[in-house]
Design a protein around this motif. Structure first.
Motif, mmCIF file in Angstrom:
data_model
loop_
_atom_site.group_PDB
_atom_site.id
_atom_site.type_symbol
_atom_site.label_atom_id
_atom_site.label_comp_id
_atom_site.label_asym_id
_atom_site.label_seq_id
_atom_site.Cartn_x
_atom_site.Cartn_y
_atom_site.Cartn_z
ATOM 1 N N GLU A 102 12.138 74.610 -5.229
ATOM 2 C CA GLU A 102 12.905 75.659 -4.538
ATOM 3 C C GLU A 102 13.973 74.981 -3.692
ATOM 4 O O GLU A 102 13.655 74.256 -2.748
ATOM 5 C CB GLU A 102 12.013 76.538 -3.661
ATOM 6 C CG GLU A 102 12.849 77.578 -2.923
ATOM 7 C CD GLU A 102 12.039 78.559 -2.085
ATOM 8 O OE1 GLU A 102 11.345 79.394 -2.674
ATOM 9 O OE2 GLU A 102 12.118 78.484 -0.846
ATOM 10 N N ASP A 213 12.773 82.101 -11.241
ATOM 11 C CA ASP A 213 12.183 83.374 -10.810
ATOM 12 C C ASP A 213 12.768 84.535 -11.604
ATOM 13 O O ASP A 213 12.073 85.467 -11.987
ATOM 14 C CB ASP A 213 12.398 83.587 -9.314
ATOM 15 C CG ASP A 213 13.850 83.434 -8.899
ATOM 16 O OD1 ASP A 213 14.567 82.618 -9.528
ATOM 17 O OD2 ASP A 213 14.287 84.108 -7.960
ATOM 18 N N THR A 381 14.761 80.831 -4.693
ATOM 19 C CA THR A 381 13.755 81.759 -4.167
ATOM 20 C C THR A 381 12.559 81.811 -5.095
ATOM 21 O O THR A 381 12.599 82.459 -6.125
ATOM 22 C CB THR A 381 14.362 83.185 -4.053
ATOM 23 O OG1 THR A 381 15.074 83.454 -5.271
ATOM 24 C CG2 THR A 381 15.306 83.303 -2.889
ATOM 25 N N THR A 384 7.895 83.388 -2.556
ATOM 26 C CA THR A 384 7.258 84.707 -2.460
ATOM 27 C C THR A 384 6.447 85.031 -3.717
ATOM 28 O O THR A 384 5.580 85.898 -3.689
ATOM 29 C CB THR A 384 8.306 85.819 -2.234
ATOM 30 O OG1 THR A 384 9.279 85.767 -3.286
ATOM 31 C CG2 THR A 384 8.982 85.681 -0.898
ATOM 32 N N ARG A 603 12.297 88.652 -2.861
ATOM 33 C CA ARG A 603 12.971 87.512 -3.475
ATOM 34 C C ARG A 603 14.441 87.814 -3.765
ATOM 35 O O ARG A 603 15.310 86.978 -3.560
ATOM 36 C CB ARG A 603 12.224 87.155 -4.766
ATOM 37 C CG ARG A 603 12.655 85.914 -5.433
ATOM 38 C CD ARG A 603 11.674 85.568 -6.533
ATOM 39 N NE ARG A 603 11.207 86.744 -7.237
ATOM 40 C CZ ARG A 603 11.903 87.358 -8.178
ATOM 41 N NH1 ARG A 603 13.089 86.913 -8.516
ATOM 42 N NH2 ARG A 603 11.414 88.422 -8.780
#
Length: 955
Positions: A102, A213, A381, A384, A603
């Motif tokens: 990340e 993601d 991101t 989360t 996110r």
């Protein structure tokens, strides 16, 4: 909690502990920098060969890491003028370890990937870099390709429109860039080919997923599907659509959270009566098994009318219903909802109804990416969704520190009672930023809302009314608040001034229709006073640099015929101008990210926030919310009552960390629901995945074997055993045997009258003895067929028929599984787990598939006629293939351009032909190419009176 905080201070977080040993390796890489810098360009290429040889000699990639990373860093300095930061080296190590890095926006993820890509490409087995769109795949392949070229490695790129030869060449490169959809569909198409040399991919060794993601979470709710058309049911859709307006609100119940609708008892009775009157109902009840298809169509028509909204979920243009993506606000040309929902929307909007599709091959992204021996990802991101990455993909998330400290200020959310009040506040904030020369990026959740906000910023009357409202509020203030009054008066005067302009606030609206334009608009969003309205995901993969992008502006300034001197001069001028503009933007406070509402996922909000504060730049982010926003209305339980208790007045807002926390709680609920949906899809696909693997591995085995006569013999012998077991059950008396039935089936399959009835009359004969005799007789029949046709020809025919029948039966099996999945949830009402029920039923269907395969292959080989080329029978009609990723909440349709271009058709033997997209002809009995898809048990369109599978559908 206090103890946890103390322990964290002493020992560091789990993330710190993971990264600590990696930073120690950075020191070793830095120590090699001077030594590698002495190498010539040819020396760098020689270094690659040396590292490859060491790997072949038994050294592991981990042992080569420091030298490989130092080599890549030097190549990047020479090819791009960029040197990897220490934190980027750490990011590269995380990627090499098969985890997710990340890294905040602007930290150079694209460059980080080169480290792990190069190291893993030393194996010679190919590395795949997956991006979210074609523009980024092409850009990164060209841009980072310079680094790989400096190191003597080849780079390929998979984009729309490539033929199989070009794709094969791209996959044969050391490094291959492309989109998730292209890689997934190539895998499915490869497993529909009829020979190994037609396949384009060469295995799944190592992949790095950019914006991991987006690809592994957002796009993973539904599978990739290759489909072909089924029979036209336009009349049925139109008739059922005409009945839905007859229903009243009490006839159905809507669950907005689940986006589902069900008929009430009264609604059931009413629709049943309407269907009877329309002549659509068979039997007495709507829920008779014969009406299951009608129930499905009624439910889809209800959804289309009562849940799916025009200009929000889809738009109607050029006689077509086009889906709008929930996450990106993009129009998704070429994508269609499945299960008849798209056709129901077409009937509702009175446009041409396109036929439904039948699944030919499918796979979820989860199961595709789990094919890789090693998988890694990078994004801004991911934390989360850390639990989902670990659970589904076995990937850990490591947060890489920023190169420079983050100077961005994230303000608390501003909450209003109504959307109208919220938009007034948004317009005033944008006006304030524009006045000070601060660049603003406005994030919206849909095209509709971005265009609505754009219309407000273009509306002179709106700004005049805003000024008037502000003055009235200023008058209502007490005398002791004179300073605030003065500020409001000055603001009102500026709003009046904007109300006099032709375009009050000039701005760009980024509807994310074309990636190249996205990149250009986003790259210019950091100019002083620039106002850019974009859907939250638009332009992802492109940096917003304060002052603007030198490369993008230079590209626009260059003219044909510019020499090197002119280009240098233009670059210097642009750099000077951008440096000046950056200074102005910094003085105004850096990039202001203004979000018009919270997204379902934290996110996505974090992605928008991450646009500001790049590489230590200052910046501000703020979310403007109202109780009327979808998220707050559906999931913000009790929020409205709370605000009223606070006594909030019109045009007033509340800012408090408690409200920000409450909104986050609502988002967590939605995230959990979406995760459950994705997990549920995966549970069902896991059942199919075992079968898919078995079939695909079997196909590859068939294709890689020179002859399949042993396999054919085994299938023939097993079929004989199955037929005898079905008609002459073990441990039964001879008088209970169905000898006539067996004789008839043997005649149909083998085309020869075998004396089973005579054998059965023999004293003491057992079923096992009959099996032995039948195997002996059928072997003789097969040998005679081979002698008649010719041994070599027979071997080729056996292979072609085996693959052809396997593919046909697999497609029909997938169609049955689709139908099964659409109704299996009803078993839940009987307190049975739908997933377990699906496993049981799917296994039984798979066994049936294998039984049918043995029977069809044997029967076709016993009846096959091989003719001279000039007498050859017409080919079996081909199936036009359509690639879709058919859920509106899974990201952009990257396959649309491919479907607009000439597409491939798969023939009976699996060979690829080219045909114009969408070309349709009236069925001609003498021309099988015009028949389209013919069900195997339907009458043959040639007019012979036989079933299709016994006529042109054989071979």
């Amino acid at each position: 909690m206090a103890l946890l905080g103390i322990a964290k201070k002493i020992f560091g977080s789990s993330n710190d502990r993971r990264l600590k040993p990696l930073f120690r390796r950075v020191e070793a890489i830095n120590a090699l920098e001077d030594e590698i810098a002495k190498l010539t360009d040819d020396g760098l290429i020689a270094q690659t060969e040396k590292l490859k040889q060491r790997y072949k000699d038994g050294e592991s990639l981990d042992q080569l890491l420091e030298e490989a990373f130092a080599t890549v860093r030097e190549a990047a300095k020479r090819a791009l003028g960029q040197r990897h930061y220490d934190v980027q080296l750490v990011g590269g190590m995380v990627l090499h370890d098969g985890n997710i890095a990340e890294m905040k926006t602007g930290e150079g993820k694209t460059l980080v990937a080169t480290l792990a890509v190069y190291l893993n490409a030393l194996t010679g087995r190919g590395v795949h870099v997956i991006t979210v769109n074609d523009y980024l795949a092409s850009r990164d392949a060209e841009w980072m390709g310079r680094v790989y070229s400096q190191l003597g490695m080849t780079t390929g790129c998979i984009v729309h429109g490539l033929n199989d030869e070009e794709r094969r060449a791209a996959y044969a490169c050391d490094i291959t860039y492309g989109t998730n959809n292209e890689f997934g569909f190539d895998y499915l198409r490869d497993n529909m080919k009829s020979s190994l040399d037609q396949m384009v991919q060469r295995g799944h060794h190592y992949a790095i997923v950019d914006e991991v993601d987006s690809i592994l979470i957002d796009e993973a709710r539904t599978p990739l599907i290759i489909s072909g058309p089924t029979d036209d049911k336009s009349d049925l859709y139109i008739k059922i659509d005409s009945l839905i307006p007859e229903l009243d609100e009490e006839d159905y119940e809507i669950d907005e959270k689940q986006r589902s609708i069900t008929l009430t008892e009264e609604g059931n009775e009413k629709i049943e009566s309407l269907l009877k009157d329309a002549g659509l109902l068979q039997g007495e009840s709507l829920y008779d098994s014969i009406n299951i298809s009608i129930v499905h169509h009624v439910n889809q028509a209800l959804k289309a009318h009562k849940i799916f909204e025009r200009d929000k979920d889809y738009i109607v243009r050029n006689d077509k219903v086009t889906i709008i993506d929930e996450f990106t606000g993009r129009m998704m040309e070429g994508r269609r909802w499945s299960d008849g929902l798209h056709q129901a929307c077409e009937a509702k909007e009175k446009v041409t109804i396109q036929p439904e599709n039948q699944t030919l091959a499918s796979i979820t992204f989860q199961n595709y990416f789990r094919l890789y021996e090693k998988l890694a990802g990078m994004t801004g991101t991911a934390l989360t969704e850390e639990a989902e990455f670990a659970d589904i993909y076995k990937l850990n998330v490591s947060e890489i520190p920023t190169n420079l400290p983050i100077a961005r200020e994230d303000l608390d959310d501003e909450l209003y009672m109504t959307a109208a009040e919220k938009y007034k506040a948004i317009a005033m904030q944008i006006a304030d930023c524009a006045k000070r020369g601060q660049p603003v990026l406005v994030g919206t959740v849909s095209i509709e809302k971005s265009e609505y906000l754009s219309s407000l910023l273009n509306d002179k009357k709106f700004f005049k009314e805003l000024a008037k409202s502000l003055r009235e509020r200023a008058k209502a203030l007490k005398d002791k608040e004179d300073e605030i009054k003065e500020e409001m008066e000055a603001q009102a005067a500026y709003l009046d001034e904007l109300g006099q302009k032709k375009t009050p606030i000039p701005h760009n609206v980024l509807n994310a229709r074309y990636h190249e334009q996205e990149a250009e608009i986003v790259a210019g969003a950091g100019a002083p006073g620039a106002v850019t309205i974009a859907t939250n995901m638009a332009g992802r993969g492109t940096d917003i640099q304060l002052g603007g992008s030198v490369d993008m502006q230079l590209m626009n300034a260059l003219e044909e015929g510019d020499d090197e001197e002119t280009i240098k001069k233009k670059r210097a001028e642009i750099e000077a101008k951008i440096a000046e503009d950056k200074k102005k933007a910094l003085e105004a406070g850096g990039l202001f990210v203004l979000a018009t509402e919270r997204h379902e996922s934290r996110r996505i909000d974090n992605q928008l926030r991450g646009r500001s504060g790049r590489q230590g730049d200052p910046g501000t982010t703020k979310f403007f919310l109202s109780i009327e926003d979808d998220l707050m209305r559906i999931f913000g339980d009790g929020m409205e009552k709370m605000l009223k208790r606070f006594g909030i007045q019109p045009d007033e807002s509340i800012e408090h960390p408690w409200f920000t926390k409450a909104v986050e709680t609502a988002q967590k609920k939605v995230e959990q629901r979406n995760y459950d949906m994705r997990k549920n899809v995966l549970k069902f696909d896991d059942v199919i995945n075992d079968q898919r693997k078995a079939i695909f591995e079997q196909r590859i085995e068939f294709m890689s074997t020179d002859t399949v006569d042993d396999i054919i013999a085994d299938m023939r012998n097993q079929l004989v055993e199955d037929l005898v077991a079905a008609h002459l059950p073990a441990k039964s008396y001879a008088e209970q045997w169905d000898v006539e039935g067996l004789k008839k089936e043997l005649m149909e399959v083998f085309g020869k009258d075998l004396p089973v009835d005579e054998w059965a009359k023999e004293e003491g004969v057992a079923d096992s003895e009959i099996i032995e005799r039948l195997i002996e007789e059928t072997d003789k029949i097969a040998a005679a067929r081979a002698a008649e046709i010719g041994s070599d020809t027979m071997r080729r025919v056996e292979k072609a028929i085996l693959l052809n029948v396997l593919d046909t039966n697999w497609r029909e099996h997938l169609q049955m599984l689709d139908h099964l999945r659409s109704v299996i949830w009803l078993r839940g009402h009987g307190q049975r787990d739908p997933v377990n029920e699906f496993k049981t039923e799917a296994f039984a269907l798979f066994e049936s598939l294998l039984d049918g395969l043995r029977r069809d292959v044997t029967r076709m080989l016993m009846h096959v006629q091989v003719r001279a080329p000039e007498q050859a029978a017409p080919q079996r009609p081909s199936i036009p293939m359509t690639e879709t990723h058919a859920n509106p909440t899974t990201g952009e349709n990257e396959m649309a351009a491919a479907q607009a271009a000439p597409r491939e058709r798969v023939t009976a033997g699996g060979a690829a032909l080219r045909s114009p997209a969408g070309a349709q002809q009236a069925p001609d009995p003498n021309n099988p190419d015009t028949w389209g898809r013919v069900p195997r048990n339907a009458p043959c369109p040639c007019g012979s009176g036989k079933k299709y599978k016994h006529c042109h559908g054989s071979i």
